[in-house]
Design a protein around this motif. Sequence first.
Motif, PDB file in Angstrom:
ATOM      1  N   GLN A 233      -2.428   7.627  -2.442  1.00  0.00           N
ATOM      2  CA  GLN A 233      -2.290   6.823  -3.657  1.00  0.00           C
ATOM      3  C   GLN A 233      -1.988   7.661  -4.899  1.00  0.00           C
ATOM      4  O   GLN A 233      -1.745   7.116  -5.970  1.00  0.00           O
ATOM      5  CB  GLN A 233      -3.563   6.010  -3.892  1.00  0.00           C
ATOM      6  CG  GLN A 233      -3.775   4.883  -2.897  1.00  0.00           C
ATOM      7  CD  GLN A 233      -2.783   3.752  -3.085  1.00  0.00           C
ATOM      8  OE1 GLN A 233      -2.365   3.450  -4.205  1.00  0.00           O
ATOM      9  NE2 GLN A 233      -2.376   3.118  -1.984  1.00  0.00           N
ATOM     10  N   THR A 234      -1.992   8.990  -4.743  1.00  0.00           N
ATOM     11  CA  THR A 234      -1.736   9.875  -5.884  1.00  0.00           C
ATOM     12  C   THR A 234      -0.273   9.790  -6.305  1.00  0.00           C
ATOM     13  O   THR A 234       0.638   9.906  -5.475  1.00  0.00           O
ATOM     14  CB  THR A 234      -2.084  11.332  -5.518  1.00  0.00           C
ATOM     15  OG1 THR A 234      -3.448  11.396  -5.091  1.00  0.00           O
ATOM     16  CG2 THR A 234      -1.889  12.244  -6.715  1.00  0.00           C
ATOM     17  N   THR A 235      -0.057   9.595  -7.586  1.00  0.00           N
ATOM     18  CA  THR A 235       1.307   9.503  -8.117  1.00  0.00           C
ATOM     19  C   THR A 235       1.487  10.498  -9.251  1.00  0.00           C
ATOM     20  O   THR A 235       0.524  11.018  -9.813  1.00  0.00           O
ATOM     21  CB  THR A 235       1.609   8.089  -8.626  1.00  0.00           C
ATOM     22  OG1 THR A 235       0.661   7.749  -9.651  1.00  0.00           O
ATOM     23  CG2 THR A 235       1.527   7.070  -7.499  1.00  0.00           C
ATOM     24  N   THR A 242       7.777   6.817 -11.584  1.00  0.00           N
ATOM     25  CA  THR A 242       6.498   7.062 -10.919  1.00  0.00           C
ATOM     26  C   THR A 242       6.795   7.606  -9.528  1.00  0.00           C
ATOM     27  O   THR A 242       7.336   6.901  -8.668  1.00  0.00           O
ATOM     28  CB  THR A 242       5.682   5.769 -10.810  1.00  0.00           C
ATOM     29  OG1 THR A 242       5.436   5.256 -12.137  1.00  0.00           O
ATOM     30  CG2 THR A 242       4.356   6.034 -10.113  1.00  0.00           C
ATOM     31  N   ILE A 243       6.464   8.866  -9.330  1.00  0.00           N
ATOM     32  CA  ILE A 243       6.777   9.542  -8.068  1.00  0.00           C
ATOM     33  C   ILE A 243       5.554   9.489  -7.162  1.00  0.00           C
ATOM     34  O   ILE A 243       4.467   9.933  -7.555  1.00  0.00           O
ATOM     35  CB  ILE A 243       7.187  11.002  -8.327  1.00  0.00           C
ATOM     36  CG1 ILE A 243       8.414  11.044  -9.244  1.00  0.00           C
ATOM     37  CG2 ILE A 243       7.476  11.720  -7.000  1.00  0.00           C
ATOM     38  CD1 ILE A 243       8.835  12.445  -9.634  1.00  0.00           C
ATOM     39  N   PRO A 244       5.686   8.934  -5.958  1.00  0.00           N
ATOM     40  CA  PRO A 244       4.542   8.867  -5.017  1.00  0.00           C
ATOM     41  C   PRO A 244       4.285  10.224  -4.380  1.00  0.00           C
ATOM     42  O   PRO A 244       4.548  10.434  -3.189  1.00  0.00           O
ATOM     43  CB  PRO A 244       5.005   7.826  -4.007  1.00  0.00           C
ATOM     44  CG  PRO A 244       6.493   7.955  -3.995  1.00  0.00           C
ATOM     45  CD  PRO A 244       6.893   8.305  -5.402  1.00  0.00           C
ATOM     46  N   LEU A 249       3.595  13.820   0.370  1.00  0.00           N
ATOM     47  CA  LEU A 249       2.951  14.958   1.030  1.00  0.00           C
ATOM     48  C   LEU A 249       2.223  14.527   2.306  1.00  0.00           C
ATOM     49  O   LEU A 249       2.227  15.249   3.310  1.00  0.00           O
ATOM     50  CB  LEU A 249       1.979  15.635   0.063  1.00  0.00           C
ATOM     51  CG  LEU A 249       2.615  16.321  -1.152  1.00  0.00           C
ATOM     52  CD1 LEU A 249       1.542  16.902  -2.056  1.00  0.00           C
ATOM     53  CD2 LEU A 249       3.586  17.407  -0.715  1.00  0.00           C
ATOM     54  N   ALA A 250       1.603  13.346   2.270  1.00  0.00           N
ATOM     55  CA  ALA A 250       0.877  12.863   3.448  1.00  0.00           C
ATOM     56  C   ALA A 250       1.829  12.604   4.609  1.00  0.00           C
ATOM     57  O   ALA A 250       1.546  12.953   5.765  1.00  0.00           O
ATOM     58  CB  ALA A 250       0.104  11.596   3.096  1.00  0.00           C
ATOM     59  N   LEU A 301       2.572   1.501  -1.396  1.00  0.00           N
ATOM     60  CA  LEU A 301       2.093   2.782  -0.914  1.00  0.00           C
ATOM     61  C   LEU A 301       1.202   2.608   0.312  1.00  0.00           C
ATOM     62  O   LEU A 301       1.337   3.332   1.315  1.00  0.00           O
ATOM     63  CB  LEU A 301       1.335   3.509  -2.019  1.00  0.00           C
ATOM     64  CG  LEU A 301       2.142   3.872  -3.275  1.00  0.00           C
ATOM     65  CD1 LEU A 301       1.274   4.645  -4.264  1.00  0.00           C
ATOM     66  CD2 LEU A 301       3.384   4.679  -2.924  1.00  0.00           C
ATOM     67  N   GLY A 302       0.280   1.657   0.260  1.00  0.00           N
ATOM     68  CA  GLY A 302      -0.615   1.431   1.383  1.00  0.00           C
ATOM     69  C   GLY A 302       0.123   0.944   2.619  1.00  0.00           C
ATOM     70  O   GLY A 302      -0.175   1.360   3.743  1.00  0.00           O
ATOM     71  N   THR A 303       1.094   0.058   2.425  1.00  0.00           N
ATOM     72  CA  THR A 303       1.856  -0.464   3.560  1.00  0.00           C
ATOM     73  C   THR A 303       2.668   0.641   4.237  1.00  0.00           C
ATOM     74  O   THR A 303       2.707   0.744   5.470  1.00  0.00           O
ATOM     75  CB  THR A 303       2.794  -1.589   3.097  1.00  0.00           C
ATOM     76  OG1 THR A 303       2.016  -2.631   2.493  1.00  0.00           O
ATOM     77  CG2 THR A 303       3.578  -2.146   4.270  1.00  0.00           C
ATOM     78  N   VAL A 304       3.312   1.479   3.413  1.00  0.00           N
ATOM     79  CA  VAL A 304       4.102   2.572   3.976  1.00  0.00           C
ATOM     80  C   VAL A 304       3.212   3.548   4.744  1.00  0.00           C
ATOM     81  O   VAL A 304       3.548   3.998   5.843  1.00  0.00           O
ATOM     82  CB  VAL A 304       4.886   3.296   2.862  1.00  0.00           C
ATOM     83  CG1 VAL A 304       5.564   4.556   3.418  1.00  0.00           C
ATOM     84  CG2 VAL A 304       5.920   2.375   2.242  1.00  0.00           C
TER      85      VAL A 304
END
Length: 329
Positions: A233-235, A242-244, A249-250, A301-304
């Motif tokens: 969730q860090t952006t 807004t870069i995820p 990285l994950a 983000l969570g779905t991806v």
Amino acid sequence: MLMSGNGERVVFVLDAPGDESLHTGGTIARLLHDGAEVTVLFGSATPNESDASASTAASAAAVAAARTALGETDPTRWRVLAGAPQGVERRAVLVEAFALANATAVVAAVVDPALRQAAVDAAGEQGVPVFLSSRVSAVPGERLAAIDVSDNVDRKLAALAAYPGRWQLDGRVVRLDDGSEVLVTGTESYARGSGPAQPAVLEAPTAGSRLLAALMAAAAGALFGILGTVAHQTTFELGSLTIPLGLTLALLASGTLLLGLRLVVHDRLIVLAAAIGLIATVFLLSLRSTGGSVLVPAGVLGTVWTMAPALFAALVIAWPRIPARRPTA
């Protein structure tokens, strides 16, 4: 060397002309009959440089007659090592010769220990198996492989007859100059050679070692799943963008883990274990806790993060293994 078909390219290394007929004549004839390519290399042009009569015994005519008797029509495949080099130079010449022939196997029927070791080392450097004739390098208790050459005994006898200056031929008995006799039989035996330059033979993994490796891979996958879930969730704000950063990285870390295991270990079970550890951890952490907190909130983000590792794992596991191509000469 196992007579697997006409794709064989076997290089024979011998001390001098005549030895190819005495020690390996039946094998050479059988390989040629089966359509294999055979190259014969001699360490010296004569059996005994100090013997004037040796030049007659190993004359070009005698070599040509023996070569024809064994079934080889290309004279360029039988030759003396250039300059009769010694030591490191001899090994380098053999390496070049094996590469030129694109050898699939090397046979050494050599009395000279230096030349024999050079052939073994050169074969190891090229990554091809080497076989030692039991007639000249027998070791008590070693395991031998016998080649059936009974259908080529007549060819071998005809090749031996091409060297009257080296021995006397009486039927199937070869009488050497030192008084010893050799009986020509329907088999020729070889032992698998080894040397410091040959690649190590890897043993197949046991069931226990595979299970242990799978458990370790599952633990690694679980660890990457925990770290990725915490960080995804860090952006990073860059102006209006807004870069995820955390998700990127994950995904890179988890993808590198799975792909690296597949490329290094070559065992789908290990990759599957790592994928199960990763996906199961992400799934468990995405559930709502008893206190109502959620580590993987709904959103892009969570779905991806919950779907991408599973898709990538399926792709890595299902990707076919492509066999390595044999390098050409």
